[in-house]
Structures are given as C-alpha cells and as structure tokens.
Design an enzyme around this catalytic site. Structure first.
Site, PDB file in Angstrom:
ATOM      1  CE  LYS A 141     -48.799  10.010  -1.804  1.00  0.00           C
ATOM      2  NZ  LYS A 141     -49.254   8.633  -1.582  1.00  0.00           N
TER       3      LYS A 141
ATOM      4  CE  LYS B 263     -48.406   2.415   4.432  1.00  0.00           C
ATOM      5  NZ  LYS B 263     -49.564   3.265   4.185  1.00  0.00           N
TER       6      LYS B 263
ATOM      7  CG  HIS C 251     -56.304  11.203  -0.666  1.00  0.00           C
ATOM      8  ND1 HIS C 251     -55.080  10.614  -0.714  1.00  0.00           N
ATOM      9  CD2 HIS C 251     -56.920  10.663   0.404  1.00  0.00           C
ATOM     10  CE1 HIS C 251     -54.956   9.755   0.281  1.00  0.00           C
ATOM     11  NE2 HIS C 251     -56.067   9.757   0.980  1.00  0.00           N
TER      12      HIS C 251
ATOM     13  CG  HIS D 107     -50.901  12.169   2.277  1.00  0.00           C
ATOM     14  ND1 HIS D 107     -51.442  12.640   1.107  1.00  0.00           N
ATOM     15  CD2 HIS D 107     -50.880  10.816   2.144  1.00  0.00           C
ATOM     16  CE1 HIS D 107     -51.723  11.621   0.307  1.00  0.00           C
ATOM     17  NE2 HIS D 107     -51.381  10.502   0.911  1.00  0.00           N
TER      18      HIS D 107
ATOM     19  NE  ARG E  62     -47.698  -1.679 -20.214  1.00  0.00           N
ATOM     20  CZ  ARG E  62     -46.811  -0.903 -20.830  1.00  0.00           C
ATOM     21  NH1 ARG E  62     -46.719   0.375 -20.486  1.00  0.00           N
ATOM     22  NH2 ARG E  62     -46.028  -1.381 -21.747  1.00  0.00           N
TER      23      ARG E  62
HETATM   24  C1  BG6 Z   1     -52.116   7.032   0.272  1.00  0.00           C
HETATM   25  C2  BG6 Z   1     -50.898   6.217   0.601  1.00  0.00           C
HETATM   26  O1  BG6 Z   1     -51.771   8.152  -0.469  1.00  0.00           O
HETATM   27  O2  BG6 Z   1     -52.762   7.432   1.477  1.00  0.00           O
HETATM   28  C3  BG6 Z   1     -51.277   5.017   1.448  1.00  0.00           C
HETATM   29  O3  BG6 Z   1     -50.259   5.771  -0.603  1.00  0.00           O
HETATM   30  C4  BG6 Z   1     -52.056   5.458   2.673  1.00  0.00           C
HETATM   31  O4  BG6 Z   1     -50.103   4.297   1.823  1.00  0.00           O
HETATM   32  C5  BG6 Z   1     -53.221   6.359   2.268  1.00  0.00           C
HETATM   33  O5  BG6 Z   1     -52.532   4.311   3.346  1.00  0.00           O
HETATM   34  C6  BG6 Z   1     -53.919   6.921   3.502  1.00  0.00           C
HETATM   35  O6  BG6 Z   1     -55.000   7.714   3.142  1.00  0.00           O
HETATM   36  P1  BG6 Z   1     -56.507   7.439   3.597  1.00  0.00           P
HETATM   37  O7  BG6 Z   1     -57.184   8.729   3.419  1.00  0.00           O
HETATM   38  O8  BG6 Z   1     -57.001   6.404   2.654  1.00  0.00           O
HETATM   39  O9  BG6 Z   1     -56.473   6.936   4.997  1.00  0.00           O
END
Ligand code: BG6
Length: 466
Positions: free
Chosen positions: A139, A317, A169, A231, A40
């Site tokens: 996501k 977390k 990912h 995930h 933006r």
């Molecule tokens: C993200 C989440 O998709 O994945 C985060 O939004 C999380 O909260 C993260 O910490 C973890 O993935 P990686 O591969 O970076 O450890």
C-alpha cells in the site's frame, strides 16, 4: 522462492525480514526455500545477510541463536536491479532456482515506493520473471481513482488477478480476523450487530510516533492515504460486512466490496484534517505544507443493516496514545428506570463493545451493573477477553507474517481486490478534490478541538486496557 524488492528499505528491515525469519523458525516456510533480496544499491550476499541479521536482532521478537541464524542466512542472497539493469537480479534468481531444483513457485514482494510499482512490474514482464509467479503489492495502492485504475491495468497486463496479493497488514492482525470469529462463530453478537441495536461505530487508530524521518513519503501521502483509505476502511469492511457465504477469498471479498459500494461519497464537511505543531519544521517538509498528519471523518454505510448509523474514524501521528480500537456503541434500553449517575463522563452511558486490535489485543464489553450496597446505584462494569487468558499465544503471528504465509499458500482471502480498492478511491474523490484546510493540534493531544463537534452527540471513547 521469494524475491523481496525494496530489501534495503525501512519496511523490509522493520517487518518483512524479521517476519520471514520468524516464519522460517516456526517451520512455516516450505522445507526448501530461497529469499532473494533486491534493491537499486549493489550489495554482496554477505552484506545483505549482515543487514538482515541486524534487522532481525533489532526488530524481531526473539534474538536468533547462531544455529537458527545460519540456517536462515543460508537461504538468503542478493541481486541488485533497476528496470534498465536487472541482470544481477536475474543471476541471483537463476542461482537460487538452480539450488532449489525443478520449477519453484515465485513470490515477488514489492516493498517499494508506489512510484516504483509500475517500473518493477514492467521489468518482471520483460525478463520472463513473471512466469509461474505471485506478486504482493504494498500500500498505498494508487493515490486516487485514476492512478489505482492505471496500476490495476499495469498489473493485469502481466498478472492474472488470481496471482495478485494487494497487502494491507491490518487484515493479517489476529484481532482483526477475530472480528470474523466474534461475529460469525457466535450466536451472541451477530443478532445485535445492526442498526436496531447499535447507535454508532468508532474506529480509532491514534499513534504516538511522528513521521520518523519519513518526510518524503509522508508529504506525498498524508494520513488519509497512509491510514484511512487503507487500514481503517478495510477494518470497517470487516466490522460492517454481511455474513459471507463462506470464508473463501471470493465470498469474503464480495462482502467487503459490497460494504464499500454501500458507502456514500465522503462529505468533506464531515472530515477534520489536522497537522501537528512542529511538522512543518521537520527536515524535508515544506514550511507551508498542507499535508495532514491527522484525519477524523464521519462516514456511512447506506444499506439495510447500517442505514443511519454513523461510523467515526480517526487516525493521526504524534497523538497522546498508540491504540487500535473498534468501539460499538449500543442504543439505550427503551425505558430508563435507574437514576443517572452524575459522575459519568458520558451523559448517556450506553453499553459498548470495545475491540482493541493492536497486538496482543483484547475485547471488553462495558455495561451497567448495580453497585453493591443498600442503594440501587449503577456503575460501569466490564467483561474482558484477553488472548493469553484463553489460549496459548506462542503461535500468534504478526500481520505481515500471517499475510506472507497466506500469499505463499495462494489464499487471497485477506488481501484486497481490484474492484474494492477502486471503489474506495471513488468514495474518497470529493475529499481529495476539496480537502478542508488543515487545523493545527498540539503533539501529545487527541487532535484538533473540532473533532468533538464531528462526533457530537457522541464522544470519542477510548478506555484504557481493562
Ligand atoms: C503503516 C503506515 O502502514 O502502518 C504507518 O504506513 C503506520 O504510518 C503503521 O504507523 C501502523 O501499523 P502498525 O501495525 O505497525 O501499528
């Protein structure tokens, strides 16, 4: 040509711009390409390039040389856009395409908050940008079944499913894809990969980080939507799927979808929601917040292969360690002829296959062996695979790098499909409708105490790197 929506955001800075730079440096982007950043706020091309350089230096694995940076920066430009005022973006796309010549393929990466998905797609449809394009959607894909369906409808009004790349990912991580190799390229593991030999599966993704200033996102999202329905369920799909007919997108995704279809609806009685102490004091967090920063669940896959085998999932977390682990706990042999080792934590020490899938990842088989000496005593032994011991790891790609490359190549195998995502939301409905109250846990712990009851008679098992 790639258009990165959300180009000034956290994800673009941490993952996407460093990832694109690494792909360019490795020669994996097309010979001629352009990357147009969009958000933006109004920025000049040079301001955007400077932001991108800082992100690559801070979050990339290697610092670019001047020459490498110049080559990459030349491909970057910027065009601000809001659904009501897309003109600067249209001009930037036009300039980038003229520079490339012909009719370049377009890839849009929607690294924007979920609330901005539909308006951005609407803008693409109205402005003709949707032509000849593929779209990567971040996501979380919706917040429940109704919103996921609505989002799929919105997308399908403009894009055919073959043009849509819903990204998770974790599915691009080397060690997650290696689950397919481990299972389907070897005669050693697949014959025992079932209810006859496995007593439970644990998928464990504890994180040490808190919410890192993402209160607005996290309050709306929580751990279930941020990590589990995305995930962890996708990793479960790879662990539990039947051998696909081939590794093509259709066959692979048919099999993960079948796993999701075989999952019974989640039972809120088999879910523990936690919140770390201090979360409610974070700026932007409701002092009465019921959002979970931790979730553990027992889920099932009710099919021929897995009936009766519990899958224990955990993520949160501010926990003690950052890990990403799949553990398969094997059944004990039918006859116990060796004395039990009183020192073992586990009353019934069983064989385990442990797959650590956080980069760089390792796999360890834990088994019982005879301790050297006169007595026939057992001790736990380990066989370990580490990538660096067997391969040159220089070309290993991070999850986002791999998936952006696959989207450029048009291969949807590692992206989620509309029906699979909708089924996962359907499975989640009872939990979303009646979530158990959040239980407090201490930062630096493993979560609320009640998670031990959830997994009994098994134990949460997270061995250190062997
Ligand atoms: C993200 C989440 O998709 O994945 C985060 O939004 C999380 O909260 C993260 O910490 C973890 O993935 P990686 O591969 O970076 O450890």
């Amino acid at each position: 040509m790639i258009v990165l929506f959300g180009a000034t955001g956290d994800l673009a800075g941490r993952e996407l711009l460093p990832g694109l730079f690494r792909l360019a440096k490795a020669g994996l982007l097309p010979t001629r390409y352009r990357i147009v950043g969009s958000a933006r706020s109004t920025l000049t091309d040079d301001e955007f390039r400077e932001r991108a350089r800082r992100a690559v230096v801070e979050f990339g694995k290697v610092e670019p040389t001047d020459e490498e940076w110049r080559a990459f920066a030349d491909s970057l430009s910027y065009g601000a856009a809001t659904p009501a005022q897309p003109q600067p973006l249209l001009d930037a796309v036009d300039a980038a395409e003229k520079a490339l010549g012909g009719h370049p393929r377009r890839l849009y990466h929607l690294a924007v908050p979920p609330i901005a998905f539909a308006p951005t797609i609407g803008m693409l449809a109205e402005t003709d940008l949707a032509k000849n394009a593929r779209i990567i959607v971040e996501k979380p894909f919706g917040t429940d079944l109704a919103s996921a369906r609505a989002l799929n409808d919105t997308i399908h009004a403009t894009f055919d499913e073959s043009q849509v790349f819903r990204i998770d990912h974790f599915l691009g991580k080397e060690s997650v894809d290696n689950i397919l190799a481990l299972r389907f390229a070897n005669g050693l593991f697949e014959p025992i990969w079932n209810r006859d030999h496995i007593s439970y599966v644990q998928i464990d993704v504890p994180e040490t980080l808190g919410i890192e200033g993402r209160a607005a996102f996290f309050e709306q999202t929580g751990t279930f939507r941020d990590m589990i329905v995305t995930h962890l369920f996708q990793v479960l799909g790879f662990v539990a799927m039947e051998p696909p007919t081939s590794l093509t997108a259709k066959h692979l995704r048919d099999e993960t979808t079948k796993v999701f279809e075989a999952m019974p609806l989640l039972d809120p009685g088999r879910v523990v929601r936690g919140q770390f102490r201090g979360y409610r004091d974070e700026p932007g967090v409701d002092p009465q917040s019921q959002t979970e920063t931790f979730l553990a669940a027992r889920v099932e896959v009710d099919n021929w292969r897995w009936s009766g085998v519990p899958f224990y999932l955990r993520s949160g977390k501010a926990l003690r360690q950052k890990r990403q682990v799949v553990t398969l706990g094997f059944k004990e042999p039918p006859l116990r002829m060796f004395p039990l080792d009183r020192d073992t934590r586990d009353a019934t020490p069983s064989n385990k296959l442990v797959i650590e899938f956080d980069d760089p990842g390792w796999i360890a088989a834990r088994f019982q062996a005879k301790e050297p000496g006169a007595a026939l005593r057992l001790g736990e032994a380990t066989m370990t695979f580490r990538y660096a011991d067997s391969f040159c790891t220089q070309y290993a790609l991070a999850g986002y790098e791999r998936l952006i490359l696959e989207a450029l190549l048009g291969d949807q195998s590692l992206f989620t499909r509309a029906d699979g995502i909708e089924r996962l939301w359907e499975v989640s409905a009872p939990l979303l409708d009646s979530p158990p109250p959040v239980e407090a846990y201490a930062p630096g712990s493993w979560g609320p105490d009640s998670i031990d009851r959830l997994i009994a008679p098994h134990h949460w098992y997270l061995p250190d790197s062997p």
